[in-house]
Design an enzyme around this catalytic site. Structure first.
Site, PDB file in Angstrom:
ATOM      1  N   ASP A 243      -7.437  72.639  -8.377  1.00 46.99           N
ATOM      2  CA  ASP A 243      -7.503  71.197  -8.546  1.00 46.99           C
ATOM      3  C   ASP A 243      -7.897  70.682  -9.932  1.00 46.99           C
ATOM      4  OD1 ASP A 243      -7.446  68.552  -7.833  1.00 46.99           O
ATOM      5  OD2 ASP A 243      -9.428  68.561  -6.939  1.00 46.99           O
TER       6      ASP A 243
ATOM      7  N   CYS B 276      -8.470  58.317   1.175  1.00 44.01           N
ATOM      8  CA  CYS B 276      -7.626  57.591   2.126  1.00 44.01           C
ATOM      9  C   CYS B 276      -6.595  58.578   2.661  1.00 44.01           C
ATOM     10  CB  CYS B 276      -6.943  56.421   1.410  1.00 44.01           C
ATOM     11  SG  CYS B 276      -5.562  55.682   2.313  1.00 44.01           S
TER      12      CYS B 276
END
Ligand code: B12
Ligand code: SF4
Ligand code: SF4
Length: 308
Positions: free
Chosen positions: A132, A239
């Site tokens: 990441d 989200c």
């Protein structure tokens, strides 16, 4: 057996044993097709205040510049789809990826084990592990290696298990057998584009990062702009909307990583509990979680932002 094929089989088998969902391999080389897309995204300021996305433009597009002498990018997926979810439907929501221990720790540990295995079984291989945070286009490498396709919401999807997994890589100076990309199965579907609460998916396959709730609630350090008030659909950390509505996520199955399980209190907290959260409760529930990234003050800001 051909040594390249033998090494490839050894690595893929060990990746499975370590709990990775799948493993695919590509030749380390310049990402020609992605270069103009990344440049356009940055020029249009879709990274907002994520200044780190502007750094290392050349390395981000070419792993041989990031890891000198590298020959192969080994991409790995790790499932994080939970068994249980937050119970109160009116409670502020935490993205599923952040329920348990921060994935950076969990994955780094597994990558180290895989690299150790390569050293033991294959020999002197130079390589680095990434998850990441490095200037690597994770989704692009995973897609090139046939692990899935990049959907219209810009995440990697697989027909078998949807998109609720992390992506990580080992970049090594070992030649291996390379995989081929799969096909795109989004078809005429636009569910993610239609459902995005802030219209952040500005065109199919392009997310304006600076409009995404994940950006506002995790990356943005300053105040959240009043212009998006009332649009957060109760999200306070990340989200999941574009993935929750994706038909391919009907095939998600739960992970088997005990470290990804949430603190039980996280699942039972109601709206009032979140509004009254103290720093002690925050530290207890999110002890090693990625939510620590926002710090207590950031999470409080996000909870306050939901109020009328
Ligand atoms: C910056 C970032 C963000 C930013 C920007 C999002 C984004 N889409 O770039 C923000 C903070 C908003 C974010 C949010 C999320 N993120 Co994020 N993020 C990253 C990060 C660090 C870099 C991504 C990147 O390079 N963006 C740059 C832009 C240019 O890339 P892109 O959006 O992929 O754009 C490509 C497409 O637009 C494509 N393209 C353009 N036109 C066209 C046309 C066609 C036809 C095609 C096929 C493609 C195409 O080209 C672009 C360049 O390759 C990666 C980790 C990493 N190192 O890769 C994680 C990563 C992408 N994030 C991840 C996750 C889980 C999320 C969230 C789901 C977290 C959450 N629940 O809140 C959301 C999802 C939001 C979304 N729909 O994208 C995972 C995705 C896993 C997966 N299954 O794909 C990653 C890979 C982290 C990881 N290692 O696991 N993220
Ligand atoms: S994560 Fe949420 S805000 Fe971001 S693109 Fe997906 S639906 Fe939109
Ligand atoms: S919701 Fe539909 S368009 Fe969006 S990624 Fe999933 S299949 Fe593709």
């Amino acid at each position: 057996m051909n040594p390249k094929l033998n090494y490839t089989t050894l690595i893929k088998t060990e990746a499975k044993r370590l709990g990775f969902l799948s493993c695919g391999i590509s030749k380390a080389q310049f990402l020609e097709e992605e270069a103009p897309r990344l440049e356009k995204w940055l020029n249009q300021h879709m990274h907002g205040e994520m200044g780190y996305m502007e750094d290392h433009f050349d390395k981000r597009l070419d792993p041989t510049k990031l890891v000198e002498g590298s020959k192969s990018v080994i991409s790995l997926l790790l499932n994080y789809f939970p068994k249980e979810f937050q119970k109160d439907p009116t409670s502020p929501k935490i993205s599923k990826y952040a329920y348990g221990t921060d994935y950076h720790f969990v994955i780094k540990d597994k990558l180290k084990q895989l690299l150790h295995f390569i050293h033991e079984e294959i020999g002197e291989v130079q390589g680095r592990a990434f998850v990441d945070s490095a200037p690597v286009l994770d989704k692009v490498w995973a897609a090139k290696s046939g692990l899935g396709w990049i959907g219209k919401h810009s995440n990697l999807i697989t027909q078998k298990i949807g998109s609720f997994y992390f992506i990580a890589e080992l970049i090594v100076d070992l030649e291996l057998v390379y995989d081929n990309p799969t096909t795109d199965h989004c078809g005429s579907c636009t569910a993610c584009i239609d459902a995005c609460p802030t219209q952040a998916i500005v065109e199919p396959y392009v997310v304006d990062g600076s409009k995404c709730i994940s950006y506002y609630t995790i990356e943005l350090k300053n105040e959240i702009p009043a212009s998006v008030k009332g649009q957060f659909d109760n999200w306070i950390f990340g989200c999941d909307v574009c993935q929750d509505v994706c038909p391919w996520n009907r095939f998600s199955t739960s992970h088997n990583q005990p470290l990804f399980n949430p603190h039980p209190e996280l699942l039972t907290m109601n709206k009032k509990d979140w509004e009254e959260i103290t720093v002690e409760v925050f530290n207890k529930i999110f002890k090693k979680s990625a939510v620590k990234r926002t710090k207590f003050s950031g999470l409080k800001r996000n909870i306050e932002f939901l109020k009328e």
